[in-house]
Design an enzyme around this catalytic site. Structure first.
Site, PDB file in Angstrom:
ATOM      1  N   GLU A 170       0.812  -1.232   0.000  1.00  0.00           N
ATOM      2  CA  GLU A 170       0.000   0.000   0.000  1.00  0.00           C
ATOM      3  C   GLU A 170       0.839   1.273   0.000  1.00  0.00           C
ATOM      4  O   GLU A 170       0.772   2.081   0.928  1.00  0.00           O
ATOM      5  CB  GLU A 170      -0.966   0.000   1.188  1.00  0.00           C
ATOM      6  CG  GLU A 170      -2.027  -1.066   1.093  1.00  0.00           C
ATOM      7  CD  GLU A 170      -3.096  -0.966   2.182  1.00  0.00           C
ATOM      8  OE1 GLU A 170      -2.979  -0.101   3.056  1.00  0.00           O
ATOM      9  OE2 GLU A 170      -4.043  -1.759   2.144  1.00  0.00           O
ATOM     10  N   GLU A 390      -5.079  -8.528   0.675  1.00  0.00           N
ATOM     11  CA  GLU A 390      -5.740  -8.193   1.952  1.00  0.00           C
ATOM     12  C   GLU A 390      -7.212  -7.943   1.705  1.00  0.00           C
ATOM     13  O   GLU A 390      -7.586  -7.336   0.704  1.00  0.00           O
ATOM     14  CB  GLU A 390      -5.173  -6.922   2.593  1.00  0.00           C
ATOM     15  CG  GLU A 390      -3.893  -7.106   3.329  1.00  0.00           C
ATOM     16  CD  GLU A 390      -3.409  -5.836   4.028  1.00  0.00           C
ATOM     17  OE1 GLU A 390      -4.238  -5.056   4.523  1.00  0.00           O
ATOM     18  OE2 GLU A 390      -2.187  -5.637   4.052  1.00  0.00           O
TER      19      GLU A 390
HETATM   20  C1  BG6 Z   1      -4.115  -2.099   5.540  1.00  0.00           C
HETATM   21  C2  BG6 Z   1      -2.728  -2.433   6.024  1.00  0.00           C
HETATM   22  O1  BG6 Z   1      -4.115  -0.806   5.112  1.00  0.00           O
HETATM   23  O2  BG6 Z   1      -5.151  -2.132   6.457  1.00  0.00           O
HETATM   24  C3  BG6 Z   1      -2.679  -3.325   7.249  1.00  0.00           C
HETATM   25  O3  BG6 Z   1      -1.952  -2.989   5.010  1.00  0.00           O
HETATM   26  C4  BG6 Z   1      -3.728  -2.835   8.235  1.00  0.00           C
HETATM   27  O4  BG6 Z   1      -1.402  -3.329   7.785  1.00  0.00           O
HETATM   28  C5  BG6 Z   1      -5.091  -2.987   7.582  1.00  0.00           C
HETATM   29  O5  BG6 Z   1      -3.708  -3.453   9.472  1.00  0.00           O
HETATM   30  C6  BG6 Z   1      -6.234  -2.622   8.506  1.00  0.00           C
HETATM   31  O6  BG6 Z   1      -6.059  -1.346   9.019  1.00  0.00           O
HETATM   32  P1  BG6 Z   1      -6.599  -0.929  10.433  1.00  0.00           P
HETATM   33  O7  BG6 Z   1      -6.316   0.525  10.529  1.00  0.00           O
HETATM   34  O8  BG6 Z   1      -8.033  -1.209  10.425  1.00  0.00           O
HETATM   35  O9  BG6 Z   1      -5.859  -1.763  11.418  1.00  0.00           O
END
Ligand code: BG6
Length: 493
Positions: A170, A390
């Site tokens: 990202e 993800e």
């Molecule tokens: C993504 C990242 O943007 O979102 C992760 O690559 C992150 O590392 C995930 O944990 C969720 O984000 P958050 O802020 O909800 O923990």
């Protein structure tokens, strides 16, 4: 579009889950690891939720065998993890730390032993602190040189053990948060500096991919991009035009560069006229436009998209019925009003709420069809295989009588897996799906109140949990999905 019958998931589909080093490993000063920018940032009061940090995290460093055993129990086919650069090269560009390499070697061996495909991310935001202090981090090309050196260490050590590699996680998110909004290290609030740092990362990415193709000819490499489809608020053609602008500004700015080695002309022209566009030299062009420096697949991290309308901030709304609520991402709320160069998107598009979508407790829109749209858009445009690196739901999970009944997560994942199956039926070439996250982990800015895992971990914001691992209801559900190769996820349900 509905189908009578959906295509099956491909036979070797990589059903996976993901994590990132800083969010799980802990052991932040063990076995010769150097500090990263996140170690410093999270130790400074007020930067993170309740001043949580990754000193211990969920202590995966000491629990990795137990964690991999749980992955195997679930039948996971792939596991995406990141390597902590400062564990491998504590000073960023100096000596290699053998113990750091050994940890990842052990982890990869353990995964392979259990028939789990490792997907290795080289950079998930934890830049070695020395590079930030010595060179001002990504604002200096010497950091890109250091990244190349680090990449070479990883390639030569793991080329026979790892097939799938991710360069940067990202890039759009960590450059915006770190250099524009000042909510991640190095806590800068200057969009010109953001574009400069981002350009240097583009060069690092391209050079690392080219080197990969020389050293790991049988592997596949690509970045993981935080993609969000952009919707037009109405069918007024001016709103539709705004949505094209937003797609260019939010997505194409990065994806065109990865896949074509060029910034999109429209956004570049706007940024250039404001004096904030990055300089692209002839040498840069040679590096970026080299087809050997382009990815073999695209990693897509999908959480949500956004909705926009034409510029109504500068052009006041006349019709009262047309009034709308601006979201928290409204650039005017995050930056001082009136500074055009710091808010280049304002004339191009304005962010608005989408009345059709529900939101999570943290205000993230829930939009499984948006995943199908994303896959279609990205595949159509770049014609590269895609891996979802993800996707998941952050929630406040509760342990009740020793159980975690996360039905809401099951619903979220089911809907997104269905969207994925529909996209495959549409014709998208999809390699795999890594749910975020395998186990609970530290959220960068939300501590342990926002959880994503299939496995609950008894850890809390004071870091004094027992670290006990407990599979949630979603663990067994996903296990069955994997066993059936997704055939139980279909439109009739
Ligand atoms: C993504 C990242 O943007 O979102 C992760 O690559 C992150 O590392 C995930 O944990 C969720 O984000 P958050 O802020 O909800 O923990």
């Amino acid at each position: 579009m509905f189908y009578q019958k959906l295509d099956e998931f491909p036979k070797n589909f990589l059903w996976g889950a993901a994590s990132a080093a800083y969010q799980i490993e802990g052991a932040y000063q063990e076995d010769g690891k150097g500090l990263s920018i996140w170690d410093k940032y999270a130790h400074q009061k007020g930067n993170t939720f309740k001043d949580t940090n990754g000193d211990v995290a969920v202590d995966h460093y000491h629990h990795y065998k137990e964690d991999v055993a749980l992955m195997a129990k679930m039948g996971l086919k792939a596991y995406r993890f990141s390597v902590s650069w400062s564990r491998i090269i504590p000073t960023g560009d100096g000596e290699v730390n053998k113990k750091g390499l050994q940890f990842y070697c052990n982890l990869i061996n353990e995964l392979r032993k259990n028939n789990i495909e490792p997907i290795l991310t080289m950079y998930h935001w934890d830049l070695p602190l020395v590079l930030q202090e010595k060179y001002q981090g990504w604002e200096d090309k010497r950091t890109a040189d250091a990244f190349l050196k680090y990449a070479k260490v990883l390639y030569t050590n793991f080329k026979d053990k790892v097939k799938y590699w991710v360069t940067f996680n990202e890039q759009n998110v960590f450059t915006s948060m770190g250099y524009r909004w000042g909510t991640h290290p190095p806590k800068v609030k200057d969009i010109k500096r953001m574009y400069k740092a981002n350009h240097i990362i583009n060069l690092a990415n391209a050079r690392a991919i080219k080197l990969f193709h020389e050293i790991v000819p049988n592997g596949m490499i690509g970045p993981s991009f935080g993609y969000g489809p952009v919707y037009s608020r109405t069918c007024d053609s001016n709103d539709v035009l705004a949505s094209l602008n937003a797609a260019d500004f939010n997505n194409n700015w990065w994806l065109d560069m990865y896949c074509r080695g060029k910034y999109p002309f429209f956004t570049y022209k706007v940024l250039d006229s404001l004096g904030i566009a990055p300089k692209v030299t002839d040498t840069d062009k040679r590096i970026l436009e080299d087809p050997l420096a382009h990815p073999d697949f695209l990693g897509i991290n999908y959480y949500h998209g956004g909705t926009v309308q034409q510029n109504r901030i500068e052009k006041p709304v006349k019709d009262k019925n047309e009034e709308h609520q601006f979201t928290k991402t409204d650039p005017y709320l995050m930056q001082p009003k009136g500074d055009k160069a710091q808010n280049p998107e304002v004339p191009m598009f304005n962010n608005v709420d989408n009345p059709y979508l529900k939101k999570t407790e943290w205000g993230w829109e829930i939009d499984s069809t948006g995943l199908r749209i994303s896959l279609r858009q990205v595949y159509e445009k770049y014609q590269l295989p895609i891996m979802i690196t993800e996707n998941g739901l952050g929630a406040k999970d509760k342990v009740e009588n020793g159980q975690i009944n996360d039905d809401y997560r099951i619903k979220y994942l089911r809907d997104h897996i269905l969207a994925m199956r529909e996209a495959i039926t549409d014709g998208v070439d999809l390699l795999g799906y890594c749910a975020w996250s395998f186990s609970d982990l530290l959220s960068w800015l939300n501590g342990y109140s926002k959880r994503y895992g299939f496995v609950y971990i008894d850890q809390n914001d004071n870091e004094n949990g027992t670290l006990k691992r407990m599979p949630k209801k979603s663990f067994n559900w996903y296990k069955q999905v994997i066993k059936d190769n997704g055939s139980n996820i279909n439109e009739e349900e």
